[in-house]
Scaffold this motif. Structure first.
Motif, PDB file in Angstrom:
ATOM      1  N   SER A 388       0.906  -1.344  -0.042  1.00 39.32           N
ATOM      2  CA  SER A 388       0.048  -0.070   0.168  1.00 39.32           C
ATOM      3  C   SER A 388       0.848   1.280  -0.120  1.00 39.32           C
ATOM      4  CB  SER A 388      -0.798  -0.112   1.215  1.00 39.32           C
ATOM      5  OG  SER A 388      -0.252   0.110   2.494  1.00 39.32           O
ATOM      6  N   VAL A 389       0.281   2.391  -0.302  1.00 40.25           N
ATOM      7  CA  VAL A 389       1.116   3.693  -0.568  1.00 40.25           C
ATOM      8  C   VAL A 389       1.413   3.975   1.180  1.00 40.25           C
ATOM      9  CG1 VAL A 389       1.169   6.042  -0.968  1.00 40.25           C
ATOM     10  CG2 VAL A 389      -0.146   4.300  -2.484  1.00 40.25           C
ATOM     11  N   THR A 390       2.808   4.377   1.530  1.00 40.59           N
ATOM     12  CA  THR A 390       3.015   4.345   2.765  1.00 40.59           C
ATOM     13  C   THR A 390       3.727   5.790   2.892  1.00 40.59           C
ATOM     14  OG1 THR A 390       3.109   1.870   3.127  1.00 40.59           O
ATOM     15  CG2 THR A 390       4.314   3.260   4.646  1.00 40.59           C
ATOM     16  N   ASP A 391       3.628   6.315   3.781  1.00 40.90           N
ATOM     17  CA  ASP A 391       4.154   7.640   4.354  1.00 40.90           C
ATOM     18  C   ASP A 391       5.249   7.280   5.132  1.00 40.90           C
ATOM     19  OD1 ASP A 391       5.454  10.137   5.085  1.00 40.90           O
ATOM     20  OD2 ASP A 391       3.037  10.952   5.087  1.00 40.90           O
ATOM     21  N   LEU A 392       6.452   7.287   5.093  1.00 39.46           N
ATOM     22  CA  LEU A 392       7.434   6.787   5.980  1.00 39.46           C
ATOM     23  C   LEU A 392       7.992   7.737   7.016  1.00 39.46           C
ATOM     24  CD1 LEU A 392      10.354   5.176   3.478  1.00 39.46           C
ATOM     25  CD2 LEU A 392       8.639   3.943   4.755  1.00 39.46           C
ATOM     26  N   ARG A 393       7.187   9.011   6.754  1.00 44.00           N
ATOM     27  CA  ARG A 393       7.442   9.995   7.939  1.00 44.00           C
ATOM     28  C   ARG A 393       6.463   9.669   9.065  1.00 44.00           C
ATOM     29  NH1 ARG A 393       5.236  15.178   5.551  1.00 44.00           N
ATOM     30  NH2 ARG A 393       3.847  13.772   4.995  1.00 44.00           N
ATOM     31  N   ILE A 394       5.505   8.843   8.941  1.00 43.38           N
ATOM     32  CA  ILE A 394       4.525   8.506  10.103  1.00 43.38           C
ATOM     33  C   ILE A 394       5.060   6.957  10.449  1.00 43.38           C
ATOM     34  CG2 ILE A 394       2.158   7.762  10.458  1.00 43.38           C
ATOM     35  CD1 ILE A 394       1.270   9.843   8.610  1.00 43.38           C
ATOM     36  N   LEU A 395       5.355   6.098   9.678  1.00 46.33           N
ATOM     37  CA  LEU A 395       5.664   4.686   9.928  1.00 46.33           C
ATOM     38  C   LEU A 395       7.115   4.539  10.669  1.00 46.33           C
ATOM     39  CD1 LEU A 395       4.766   1.893   9.576  1.00 46.33           C
ATOM     40  CD2 LEU A 395       5.883   1.584   7.453  1.00 46.33           C
ATOM     41  N   VAL A 396       8.205   4.953  10.093  1.00 54.53           N
ATOM     42  CA  VAL A 396       9.457   4.786  10.501  1.00 54.53           C
ATOM     43  C   VAL A 396       9.539   5.359  12.187  1.00 54.53           C
ATOM     44  CG1 VAL A 396      11.820   5.551  10.495  1.00 54.53           C
ATOM     45  CG2 VAL A 396      10.459   4.843   8.498  1.00 54.53           C
ATOM     46  N   PRO A 397       9.069   6.515  12.390  1.00 54.28           N
ATOM     47  CA  PRO A 397       9.080   7.037  14.125  1.00 54.28           C
ATOM     48  C   PRO A 397       8.366   5.847  14.801  1.00 54.28           C
ATOM     49  CG  PRO A 397       8.596   8.966  12.503  1.00 54.28           C
ATOM     50  CD  PRO A 397       8.434   7.714  11.557  1.00 54.28           C
ATOM     51  N   ALA A 398       7.445   5.218  14.184  1.00 51.84           N
ATOM     52  CA  ALA A 398       6.692   4.362  15.128  1.00 51.84           C
ATOM     53  C   ALA A 398       7.592   3.008  15.359  1.00 51.84           C
ATOM     54  CB  ALA A 398       5.318   4.115  14.506  1.00 51.84           C
ATOM     55  N   ILE A 399       8.103   2.621  14.470  1.00 51.67           N
ATOM     56  CA  ILE A 399       9.055   1.402  14.401  1.00 51.67           C
ATOM     57  C   ILE A 399      10.300   1.856  15.211  1.00 51.67           C
ATOM     58  CG2 ILE A 399      10.470  -0.088  13.016  1.00 51.67           C
ATOM     59  CD1 ILE A 399       8.766   0.360  10.734  1.00 51.67           C
ATOM     60  N   VAL A 400      10.699   2.892  15.268  1.00 51.04           N
ATOM     61  CA  VAL A 400      11.731   3.401  16.150  1.00 51.04           C
ATOM     62  C   VAL A 400      11.547   3.369  17.677  1.00 51.04           C
ATOM     63  CG1 VAL A 400      13.374   5.294  16.811  1.00 51.04           C
ATOM     64  CG2 VAL A 400      12.935   4.839  14.120  1.00 51.04           C
ATOM     65  N   GLU A 401      10.312   3.543  17.892  1.00 52.99           N
ATOM     66  CA  GLU A 401       9.925   3.527  19.147  1.00 52.99           C
ATOM     67  C   GLU A 401       9.893   2.020  19.558  1.00 52.99           C
ATOM     68  OE1 GLU A 401       9.515   5.894  21.684  1.00 52.99           O
ATOM     69  OE2 GLU A 401      10.367   7.161  20.132  1.00 52.99           O
ATOM     70  N   LEU A 402       9.448   0.975  18.864  1.00 55.86           N
ATOM     71  CA  LEU A 402       9.393  -0.206  19.203  1.00 55.86           C
ATOM     72  C   LEU A 402      10.773  -0.725  19.247  1.00 55.86           C
ATOM     73  CD1 LEU A 402       7.882  -2.930  19.700  1.00 55.86           C
ATOM     74  CD2 LEU A 402       7.930  -3.131  17.080  1.00 55.86           C
ATOM     75  N   ILE A 403      11.922  -0.168  18.417  1.00 59.48           N
ATOM     76  CA  ILE A 403      13.179  -0.754  18.257  1.00 59.48           C
ATOM     77  C   ILE A 403      13.946  -0.092  19.592  1.00 59.48           C
ATOM     78  CG2 ILE A 403      15.586  -0.198  17.211  1.00 59.48           C
ATOM     79  CD1 ILE A 403      14.181  -0.199  14.595  1.00 59.48           C
ATOM     80  N   ARG A 404      13.634   0.940  20.325  1.00 58.81           N
ATOM     81  CA  ARG A 404      14.124   1.279  21.560  1.00 58.81           C
ATOM     82  C   ARG A 404      13.931   0.551  22.783  1.00 58.81           C
ATOM     83  NH1 ARG A 404      15.828   6.873  20.847  1.00 58.81           N
ATOM     84  NH2 ARG A 404      14.865   7.823  19.311  1.00 58.81           N
ATOM     85  N   ARG A 405      12.716  -0.086  22.660  1.00 55.06           N
ATOM     86  CA  ARG A 405      12.250  -0.870  23.819  1.00 55.06           C
ATOM     87  C   ARG A 405      12.800  -2.130  23.643  1.00 55.06           C
ATOM     88  NH1 ARG A 405       7.305   1.482  22.678  1.00 55.06           N
ATOM     89  NH2 ARG A 405       6.637  -0.410  21.480  1.00 55.06           N
ATOM     90  N   THR A 406      13.404  -2.561  22.288  1.00 51.90           N
ATOM     91  CA  THR A 406      13.898  -3.834  21.972  1.00 51.90           C
ATOM     92  C   THR A 406      15.402  -3.969  22.245  1.00 51.90           C
ATOM     93  OG1 THR A 406      12.307  -4.427  20.195  1.00 51.90           O
ATOM     94  CG2 THR A 406      14.141  -5.643  20.043  1.00 51.90           C
ATOM     95  N   LEU A 407      16.110  -3.068  21.740  1.00 52.68           N
ATOM     96  CA  LEU A 407      17.496  -3.008  21.909  1.00 52.68           C
ATOM     97  C   LEU A 407      17.928  -2.755  23.351  1.00 52.68           C
ATOM     98  CD1 LEU A 407      18.642  -1.137  18.617  1.00 52.68           C
ATOM     99  CD2 LEU A 407      17.629  -3.684  18.935  1.00 52.68           C
ATOM    100  N   GLY A 408      17.299  -1.904  24.168  1.00 49.09           N
ATOM    101  CA  GLY A 408      18.170  -1.438  25.670  1.00 49.09           C
ATOM    102  C   GLY A 408      18.508  -0.185  25.553  1.00 49.09           C
ATOM    103  N   GLU A 409      19.135   0.011  26.754  1.00 52.50           N
ATOM    104  CA  GLU A 409      19.627   1.444  26.892  1.00 52.50           C
ATOM    105  C   GLU A 409      20.997   1.394  26.633  1.00 52.50           C
ATOM    106  OE1 GLU A 409      19.297   1.746  31.248  1.00 52.50           O
ATOM    107  OE2 GLU A 409      17.081   1.954  31.240  1.00 52.50           O
ATOM    108  N   ARG A 410      21.762   0.400  26.285  1.00 48.62           N
ATOM    109  CA  ARG A 410      23.051   0.622  25.939  1.00 48.62           C
ATOM    110  C   ARG A 410      23.390   1.080  24.491  1.00 48.62           C
ATOM    111  NH1 ARG A 410      26.386  -4.862  27.329  1.00 48.62           N
ATOM    112  NH2 ARG A 410      24.738  -5.737  26.104  1.00 48.62           N
ATOM    113  N   ILE A 411      22.174   0.775  23.703  1.00 48.59           N
ATOM    114  CA  ILE A 411      22.288   1.398  22.551  1.00 48.59           C
ATOM    115  C   ILE A 411      21.614   2.781  22.196  1.00 48.59           C
ATOM    116  CG2 ILE A 411      21.820   0.704  19.838  1.00 48.59           C
ATOM    117  CD1 ILE A 411      23.663  -1.249  21.234  1.00 48.59           C
ATOM    118  N   GLU A 412      22.432   3.800  21.924  1.00 51.36           N
ATOM    119  CA  GLU A 412      21.723   4.756  21.474  1.00 51.36           C
ATOM    120  C   GLU A 412      21.252   5.244  20.102  1.00 51.36           C
ATOM    121  OE1 GLU A 412      24.503   8.408  22.450  1.00 51.36           O
ATOM    122  OE2 GLU A 412      25.161   7.446  24.087  1.00 51.36           O
TER     123      GLU A 412
END
Length: 683
Positions: A388-412
């Motif tokens: 589908s047509v996707t706006d990465l300005r909306i999708l990527v930040p949402a994924i990054v928030e999930l990644i932050r919780r996944t990778l832990g605090e040692r990864i900036e």
């Protein structure tokens, strides 16, 4: 001539019988005379074994016989009508084949020196005057016949020697060809054995039977050890066996006795790496059948064993895929009931904030369950792309928030995304999985922590002259980790290739991302240096398609578009799912009719009651008609009716006709309302 005849009739003196040796060449004598009585007398005089007298009554007849046969001697009468003996002799001498045949002139006249000289000049070797003494003629003929036979014998010996020489040359040539073919075969065999991961050896039948005498140099390529290394000590081979294989292999050798045995074991090479060896040995016996020695073959079976393990791994993934696909439909149906009921409940809660908060939490949990199912399907490759047509300005930040919780605090984590980013046409779930996989790989490359940078940018690309330039969107994931060596970088996109420890990686992550990029019309590149980190660039084409607005409208909190009383036929075999769909559509302002399967739906379409504007049907249903079959029948019978299909599992075998859309379960009211409104407008 009559005198000649009279002397012949009187008969010659008695001559000793001449015995011809066996195998003697038959000598032909040509007698030429116009008087048949003289010819008969000559035949009687010269008749003996090994001699054949041929007669001719004239010169032309004699010439025809000379053209046909070879003669040892020619007896030629001088005085003949038409063509005399001198003329016949001259013609015989002018022919190369008969030029050397001895000619004896017979004459009762012309005995003077002038005629005799003329006869010798014409080619005669002798003169016999009539009346002829049989003994004299017989003696002269015998001398010439012996000369002919000796000449013929020498000729035949020469031909035989020539034949033997040619035969010898032929045999020598064939022998040379055979030797060359054997040498080429040996060279080819040597090249083949040298190229294959095979090493040949012999070994004693005694207690030192594992002191291996390798007969080719392939062992050096396989193990790093030279053939003589295996002879230095009795236990050299045994000490390098893998501990887990040692007892099994030694026991098999002890039990083998004098029979053939095939062993499969791990063996430590010169560089301390382990190779899987297929070791096959047989007993070689002497001419009396007694065992003499072992003959064995080492085959490097490492690559095949790894392929078998990868195949086993792939089979497990295939089993997971089948299991996931099997449960996805039912699980997503249940989630559709849960999510639909929660949304209906949310509409009825009004201003009860506490209850609304609990409903929101329940909806978020249901969404996560739906997302988990989708990821399992994507991982097992049981899910076709739902682009589908996707706006990465909306999708990527949402994924990054999930990644932050996944990778832990040692990864900036740094996110670099401009305000103006071109839209792309991709499967959002696949894109999310790809980005998360890249982030997890980056984390594993930074065991002590580090920085992960995710950036999105527009990337116009120039094109060769005459071609249209392309516009791409680049999503890059860069880490400050350990990096990769060039030899590792060459294989990163190969399925099952991994540098992680056993059990910590499938080797499928990057290959799945590579496949996703290719299916989406893009590409993926990777840059890395040891100690300098890694940057992966996922490049996707810009799309000119219009947004469907579902994700954006949902994110903005805009209420779903409502209907204007249009009639929608809901076809669903699960009564709970059907009831939720009916309630949702009713709340959206549509008139709803129900059917439990495809046959019932077609019956209601044909009954001529309420005009149905759209059919909303499940794909997988009991009975002869699936949702796809129903869609074809509806479009064939009433092309003006819109069709929207839904399913909890969109398998790879689902082939939709052009213009038929599908909405995956579980869906939210916003998704359903947007799809319906778009289809009704186009219908």
């Amino acid at each position: 001539m009559n005198d000649f005849f009279a002397s012949a009739v009187a008969g010659p003196p008695e001559l000793p019988a001449r015995v011809e040796p066996r195998g003697t060449v038959t000598a032909k004598i040509l007698a030429v005379d116009d008087d048949p009585r003289n010819l008969l007398a000559v035949r009687e005089m010269l008749a003996s074994p090994g001699i054949e007298v041929v007669t001719a009554a004239s010169g032309p007849e004699a010439l025809r016989l000379v053209l046909r046969d070879d003669f040892a001697v020619i007896l030629l009468d001088v005085q003949m009508p038409g063509m005399d003996g001198y003329e016949v002799a001259g013609l015989i001498r002018n022919r190369p084949r008969s030029s050397r045949v001895p000619i004896i002139f017979l004459t009762a006249f012309n005995k003077d020196d002038v005629h005799v000289f003329r006869g010798y000049s014409a080619g005669a070797v002798d003169y016999v005057f009539k009346p002829i003494e049989p003994l004299i003629l017989k003696s002269k003929i015998d001398v010439l016949v012996d000369l002919y036979r000796k000449t013929e014998e020498i000729r035949r010996q020469g031909e035989e020697e020539r034949r033997l020489l040619l035969e010898n040359l032929r045999v020598r040539g064939e022998k040379l060809k055979a030797e060359q073919a054997l040498r080429r075969r040996d060279e080819h065999q040597t090249l083949v054995l040298g190229a294959l991961p095979i090493a040949l050896y012999t070994a004693s039948l005694e207690e030192d039977h594992r002191r291996l005498h390798f007969t080719n140099d392939s062992i050096s390529r396989i193990t790093g050890f030279a053939p003589e290394d295996f002879l230095r000590s009795l236990d050299f081979w045994e000490t390098r066996l893998h501990p887990d294989d040692h007892d099994r292999v030694i026991g098999a050798l002890d039990m083998a006795g004098q029979d053939a045995v095939t062993l499969d074991y791990r063996w430590r090479c010169a560089d301390d790496s382990e190779r899987t060896i297929l070791d096959h040995l047989v007993v070689i016996r002497d001419d009396d059948g007694r065992p003499r020695e072992y003959f064995g073959m080492w085959l490097d079976n490492t690559d095949r064993r790894q392929l078998e393990q990868q195949l086993l791994h792939a089979s497990k993934l295939e089993a997971i895929g089948r299991l996931t696909g099997g449960i996805a439909h039912d699980f997503n149906n249940m989630l559709a009931v849960v999510m639909g009921s929660i949304e209906l409940l949310q509409r009825s809660l009004g201003d009860n904030k506490s209850a609304q908060r609990r409903a929101d939490m329940a909806m978020e949990g249901a969404r996560r369950c739906a997302d988990l199912t989708n990821r399992l399907l994507t991982f097992s490759r049981r899910q076709s792309l739902q682009s589908s047509v996707t706006d990465l300005r909306i999708l990527v930040p949402a994924i990054v928030e999930l990644i932050r919780r996944t990778l832990g605090e040692r990864i900036e984590i740094d996110l670099d995304i401009p305000e103006a980013v071109w839209p792309v046409f991709v499967d959002r779930s696949q894109f999310e999985t790809a980005l998360i996989n890249l982030a997890v790989n980056a984390r594993d490359a930074m065991p002590t922590g580090g920085r992960l940078t995710i950036a999105v940018r527009n990337r116009p690309e120039t094109a060769p002259e005459g071609e249209e330039a392309s516009e791409m969107v680049e999503v890059s994931v860069a880490d400050t980790g350990e990096g990769m060596a060039p030899e590792v970088l060459e294989h990163v996109f190969e399925p099952f290739f991994t540098t992680k420890e056993s059990g910590k990686g499938t080797g499928l992550g990057l290959s799945m991302i590579y496949g996703f990029a290719q299916q989406s019309g893009g590409r993926i590149t990777i840059e890395s240096q040891p100690g300098e980190g890694t940057t992966v660039r996922l490049v996707l084409p810009r799309t000119d398609r219009a947004f469907d607005g579902v994700a954006e409208v949902a994110a903005a909190g805009v209420p779903p578009p409502e209907g204007n009383g249009e009639t929608i036929l809901v076809v669903e075999d699960d009564p709970d799912v059907r009831q939720v769909a009916v309630s949702t559509l009713t709340n959206l302002g549509y008139t709803v009719r129900e059917a439990a399967n495809g046959d019932e739906a077609l019956t209601k379409l044909r009954d001529g009651g309420t005009v149905v504007r759209l059919v909303f049907s499940d794909v997988t249903m009991p009975g002869p008609l699936t949702g796809v079959d129903l869609a074809r029948e509806v479009r064939r019978l009433q092309p003006d009716i819109g069709v929207l299909l839904t399913t909890g599992y969109v398998g790879e075998d689902v082939r939709l006709d052009e213009g038929v859309e599908i909405l995956p379960k579980p869906y939210q009211t916003q998704d359903l309302a947007q799809k319906l409104r778009g289809l009704l407008r186009s219908a």
